[in-house]
Design a protein around this motif. Structure first.
Motif, short mmCIF file in Angstrom:
data_model
loop_
_atom_site.label_atom_id
_atom_site.label_comp_id
_atom_site.label_asym_id
_atom_site.label_seq_id
_atom_site.Cartn_x
_atom_site.Cartn_y
_atom_site.Cartn_z
N ASP A 186 0.82 -1.22 0.00
CA ASP A 186 0.00 0.00 0.00
C ASP A 186 0.85 1.26 0.00
N LEU A 187 2.05 1.18 0.56
CA LEU A 187 2.96 2.33 0.59
C LEU A 187 3.33 2.80 -0.82
N LEU A 188 3.29 1.89 -1.78
CA LEU A 188 3.60 2.25 -3.16
C LEU A 188 2.65 3.32 -3.70
N GLY A 189 1.46 3.42 -3.08
CA GLY A 189 0.50 4.42 -3.53
C GLY A 189 0.96 5.85 -3.30
N VAL A 190 1.88 6.07 -2.36
CA VAL A 190 2.36 7.43 -2.10
C VAL A 190 3.08 7.98 -3.32
N LYS A 191 4.02 7.21 -3.84
CA LYS A 191 4.77 7.65 -5.02
C LYS A 191 3.87 7.67 -6.26
N ALA A 192 3.02 6.65 -6.38
CA ALA A 192 2.16 6.56 -7.57
C ALA A 192 1.20 7.74 -7.67
N ASN A 193 0.81 8.28 -6.51
CA ASN A 193 -0.15 9.38 -6.50
C ASN A 193 0.46 10.71 -6.10
N LYS A 194 1.80 10.75 -6.03
CA LYS A 194 2.53 11.98 -5.71
C LYS A 194 2.03 12.62 -4.42
N ALA A 195 1.82 11.77 -3.41
CA ALA A 195 1.35 12.26 -2.11
C ALA A 195 2.53 12.60 -1.21
N ASP A 196 2.24 13.25 -0.09
CA ASP A 196 3.28 13.66 0.84
C ASP A 196 3.52 12.64 1.95
N GLY A 197 2.54 11.76 2.18
CA GLY A 197 2.70 10.81 3.28
C GLY A 197 1.70 9.68 3.19
N PHE A 198 1.83 8.74 4.12
CA PHE A 198 1.05 7.51 4.12
C PHE A 198 0.47 7.28 5.51
N VAL A 199 -0.82 6.90 5.55
CA VAL A 199 -1.48 6.56 6.81
C VAL A 199 -2.01 5.13 6.68
N PHE A 200 -1.57 4.27 7.59
CA PHE A 200 -1.93 2.85 7.54
C PHE A 200 -2.80 2.53 8.75
N LEU A 201 -4.01 2.03 8.51
CA LEU A 201 -4.93 1.68 9.59
C LEU A 201 -5.12 0.17 9.58
N VAL A 202 -4.75 -0.48 10.69
CA VAL A 202 -4.77 -1.94 10.76
C VAL A 202 -5.38 -2.38 12.09
N ASN A 203 -6.26 -3.36 12.04
CA ASN A 203 -6.97 -3.80 13.25
C ASN A 203 -6.19 -4.88 14.00
N GLN A 204 -4.88 -4.78 13.99
CA GLN A 204 -4.02 -5.76 14.64
C GLN A 204 -3.15 -5.09 15.70
N HIS A 205 -2.63 -5.91 16.62
CA HIS A 205 -1.73 -5.40 17.65
C HIS A 205 -0.33 -5.25 17.05
N LEU A 206 0.28 -4.09 17.30
CA LEU A 206 1.66 -3.84 16.87
C LEU A 206 2.40 -3.18 18.02
#
Length: 349
Positions: free
Chosen positions: A80-100
């Motif tokens: 999903d991080l590849l979407g930052v470069k593909a869409n010329k965005a400034d950053g990435f927000v990852f929402l995951v329903n798991q413990h980290l």
């Protein structure tokens, strides 16, 4: 616990997951929220487009219905991080329903840029169990509000409106006088805070019949203090300042903090994180009290983070003690980056 379990054992599908995530981003300070294809179809590596502080972010929701390994989460994150470069965005927000853990979050954040953020299950739970999140919790998790929560929900909404009116109506010369207490810390306030936290704190020594005060709440220590690695081989981790230097050191730290806080208001997230890391390191390095310095420091850090970037700081910032103390030692040598990264990974709310 109910909120955490409902998130962790998600049973409502990807469409509602993305809509819930959009709502969590909204109450977390993001704006211009645009889900791309929640009903299916190609989304161009961008579940949700959002903005904050003038920057554009790609947000991705990963809500598996069973427990995922860190390897699986990392692969999804990298994809999903590849979407930052593909869409010329400034950053990435990852929402995951798991413990980290903090360490795992730090590893993921290291894959991207400085503006990236992770909402793991604990951070999402904190957002949804906050009065601002009760509505989302009801809508998407089917968890009703108790009578007490209903009062808190409507009071919070009212207070938010009042704060906006005050903020928009303030003149520049009024700002300093209206800064919150954390922004105006001095030696007197820190003693009051420590005294309130440890007013009746005692420790049993020797036998159950002999109880002596271990901490005198609100009193600067009069003896030399050390931090020793109790979980290892008794390694000396840190030596506090000599007692005769404490008052001057605190006065200097708080004087710099008041200016740094004012400059951090409305500043970029990186400026805020470095300001918080600098102050946290400075306070725990001084060790003004015979005990409880870490708890006081974490309380201030959590409140300041909430005020400056609308995020709390998870307790697991310090759970991995070797990594935490390694970050403090790096800061001793002038490198704040490890502590900044741990703090970034520990943000919740």
């Amino acid at each position: 616990m109910q909120t955490e379990l409902a998130l962790h054992h998600w049973r409502f599908g990807q469409v509602l997951a993305e809509r819930l995530c959009a709502g969590i981003l909204r109450i977390s300070g993001y704006t211009d929220i645009q889900p791309q294809a929640p009903l299916g179809g190609p989304d161009g590596k961008k579940d949700i487009l959002v903005r904050r502080d003038g920057k554009c972010y790609i947000a991705a929701a990963y809500f598996p219905t069973t427990v995922s390994s860190f390897t699986e989460i990392r692969e999804k994150y990298k994809s999903d991080l590849l979407g930052v470069k593909a869409n010329k965005a400034d950053g990435f927000v990852f929402l995951v329903n798991q413990h980290l853990t903090v360490g795992e979050r730090a590893k993921l954040l290291a894959l991207g840029g400085p503006h990236d953020e992770i909402f793991n299950v604990e951070r999402m739970r904190a957002a949804l169990d906050d009065p601002r999140g009760y509505g989302l919790r009801l809508e998407f998790l089917r968890i009703p509000m108790s009578p007490e929560e209903q009062v808190a929900f409507f009071n919070t909404d009212q207070q938010d409106r009042i704060q906006r009116l005050l903020r928009d109506g303030l003149k520049d010369e009024e700002v300093a006088a209206r800064l919150p207490t954390v922004a105006r810390l001095d030696s007197s306030l820190i003693k009051l805070l420590h005294g309130a936290m440890f007013e009746n704190y005692c420790l049993s020594e020797g036998s159950s019949d002999f109880v002596v005060p271990r901490v005198r709440g609100g009193r600067i220590r009069a003896m030399q203090t050390y931090v020793v690695d109790a979980e290892g081989e008794g390694e000396l981790l840190h030596v506090g300042l000599p007692p005769e230097q404490l008052e001057d050191a605190l006065a200097s730290l708080f004087g710099r903090w008041r200016h740094a806080y004012a400059e951090a208001v409305g500043a970029d997230r990186e400026v805020v994180l470095r300001t918080l890391a600098w102050f946290h390191h400075g306070f725990v390095s001084i060790m003004p009290f015979p005990d409880g310095n870490g708890r006081v420091a974490r309380l201030i850090l959590d409140q300041a983070a909430f005020e400056l970037c609308r995020r709390g700081v998870a307790a697991d910032l310090t759970t991995d003690r070797p990594a935490y103390f390694a970050a403090l030692r790096a800061a001793d040598a002038g490198d704040l980056n490890p502590l900044v990264e741990r703090l970034r990974a520990a943000l919740i709310g």
